[in-house]
Design an enzyme around this catalytic site. Sequence first.
Site, PDB file in Angstrom:
ATOM      1  N   SER A 155      36.472 -21.298 -40.631  1.00 38.04           N
ATOM      2  CA  SER A 155      37.659 -22.147 -40.483  1.00 38.04           C
ATOM      3  C   SER A 155      38.859 -21.507 -41.186  1.00 38.04           C
ATOM      4  O   SER A 155      39.231 -20.375 -40.854  1.00 38.04           O
ATOM      5  CB  SER A 155      37.349 -23.550 -41.012  1.00 38.04           C
ATOM      6  OG  SER A 155      38.358 -24.454 -40.677  1.00 38.04           O
ATOM      7  N   ASP A 387      11.150 -20.451  -4.680  1.00 41.42           N
ATOM      8  CA  ASP A 387      11.594 -21.588  -3.887  1.00 41.42           C
ATOM      9  C   ASP A 387      11.795 -21.191  -2.432  1.00 41.42           C
ATOM     10  O   ASP A 387      11.606 -20.030  -2.051  1.00 41.42           O
ATOM     11  CB  ASP A 387      12.867 -22.200  -4.476  1.00 41.42           C
ATOM     12  CG  ASP A 387      14.067 -21.245  -4.474  1.00 41.42           C
ATOM     13  OD1 ASP A 387      14.166 -20.398  -3.564  1.00 41.42           O
ATOM     14  OD2 ASP A 387      14.915 -21.361  -5.378  1.00 41.42           O
TER      15      ASP A 387
END
Length: 566
Positions: A155, A387
Site C-alpha cells: 500500500s 466433450d
Amino acid sequence: MGVFDYRSFKGEAGKALYSDALALTLYAYTPTGQPLASGWTAIGAERLGYQGKVGPQGTFFGEQQGFTSAEVEVLGRYDEAGKLLSIGIAFRGTGGLGFSDTLGDIKNNLLAAVGPVGYAANYSKNAFDKLFASVAEFAKAQGLSGQDVLVSGHSLGGLGVNSLAELSGEHWGGFYADARYVAFASPTQSPGDKVLNIGYENDPVFRVLDGTTFNASSLGSHDKVQASATNNIVTFNEHYASTLENLLPQSILNPLSWKAHGSAGYADGLNRVVDSAFYDLTSKDSTLIVSTLSEGSRSKTWVEDLNRNAEPHKGSTFIFGTDGNDLLKGGRGNDFIEGRDGNDTFRDEGGYNILLGGKGHNVFDLQQSLGKFSVVNDGDGSLYVRDAYGGISMTRDIGALVSKEPGFAWGLFSKEVTHSVTDQGLLAGNQLTHYNHSLNGDAYGNALVASVDGDWLFGHGGDDVLRSDKSDVTFVGGAGNDVMYSSGGGANTFLFSGAFGFDAIHGYQGSDKLVFMGVAGAGQGYDYTQHLSQSGQDTLLSVGDYAVTLVGVAPDNLSAGGIVFA
C-alpha cells in the site's frame, strides 16, 4: 516462467524473491524483534550509526516535518558464521504503531494523490534520506552492494518502494540503483522494470494513480495495463461475486471494494499461487482467479472469471481454490483449475482444461448427459474427458462425475446422476459405464498399437513407439522421446503436456490436430510460426523447451486451426 518473475529472478528464484518480499512486508506491519522464519533479523540504529527517531521495537520513523509518520524496517540475513549476506528494507503501509501515525499515513496518501507535483516520487528521500545514506554506508562496509538489497512494502509502503526505485540512480551515491524492488498493492508505479508491482486487479488502491498522477479514472475502475505490474490477478471475495460489484462503482470511495486491499488477503491468496502446480505456466499478464471467500460462502458461490470492471481478460484462465470445500468453475476457454484440500466440485463449459482435485473427495459436474462425453482412464491416475465438440479436460484426483440425465415427462425434467470413478469404469448404482478403449504403457519404453477407431494410446514414461492404422485415435506419448506412426484415416489427435520431450510424428495429415496443454512457455496465444524450422523434408516445431518433428511434412502444411495451445 512465472507470474512473479522479476528481471533475472525467474522460476524458483522468482518464487524465493517473492516469498522474501512478502515476509518483509508482513514484518513491517507486525514487527516483533524476533528472527523471522525466513531468516531475517532486525538491524538496529546503533549498528547503522543512525541518529534519527527510532521506536521501541526498532522501527525507523520519517525524518522531515510532514513525513514523521512514515515508518520503515531494516533487516539483515546472515549465514551460519554470522556474515551478513543481504539487507531487507520494508516500508510500512497505512496504519502505524499509533493513532497519530495512522492519521499521518492517511494525509500522506492524500498528498501523494492530489498534493504537490513530485510528492509521491520523492516520498522515500523526504522521509528517510539520512537513514538510507546510513544503510548504504553500512552495507558497503560489510562488503555488500545494491544487488544485495531487497526493498518491499504494501500500500503506502509500496509507494515508498516505487519512490526509492525511481530515485535510486541519482541519490545515495547510486547505491540502490541495482537493488531489488517488490511492491504489493502500491497506488503508484515507477517507470521501467526496476519494480515488480504485485496486486489484485479488483483492489481499488492498486495502480489507482497513473504512474504518480491523479486523474478522474482514479475514482472509478482504473484497471489499466502497467508494464511493471501484474495485471489480471483477481481476489474472488464476496463483493466481487455479488451483483453489487456491478451496481456500485469499484472505487477507492466504495468501502466494499477495500476488502481486496488487506495485506493478510494478499498473503493468503498469493501464497497459494506460488505453491500451485500451475505456477510455471503463468506469466505476468496471466488471468489468475484466487478464491478468498469466507468458509460460509464457499458452499454456495461458484469461483469463476467474471471479468468485472476490468480490461478484457485474454488467454488461459487459472483458478485457485482454498483448503476448504470449493465450487470452481471454468468457462468456454482453456482453464487450469486447482482445488487443493477439501471436497471440491468442478465445472467447465468447454475448451482444453487441466483440473487438479487435490485432497478430498472431488466431483466433476458435467452439467449434461454422460452420453455426450467420452471418458478414458490412462491407468496412471488421470481421467481424460472429451466433450462433443472435441474439447478435452485432463483431470486428477476426481472421485466422481455428475451428469444430468433425462427424467420423466419425455425428458422435460432431468435428474442428476453420480458416477463413481472405479478402475473398471464409472459406476452409478448397479450400472457400470465402461471407459473409452485405451492402451496404457508404463514408466518404461512401450510399443502400443491401436486396435479400434477412436482408441487412445498412452505411452507414459520412457521412449515409446505408438502406432495406428485406425481413425480418430488420440496419441499421448507422455514423458520421454516418443515416435508416433499414423497410417490410417485422419482426424487424429496428438496430445502433448508438461515436459513431453522430443517427439516425432510419421503420417501427419492436415485433418489431424496437435494439442499442447500445460507446456511451460507455450500457453494460449503462442505463435507457432515463430518456432518452425525445416530440416530436409521434415518440419521441427519447438514448443517451450521441447519439440515435435513432423516427418515428411513441409511448414506450409501446418495451419493455426490444426494446432491448440492451452
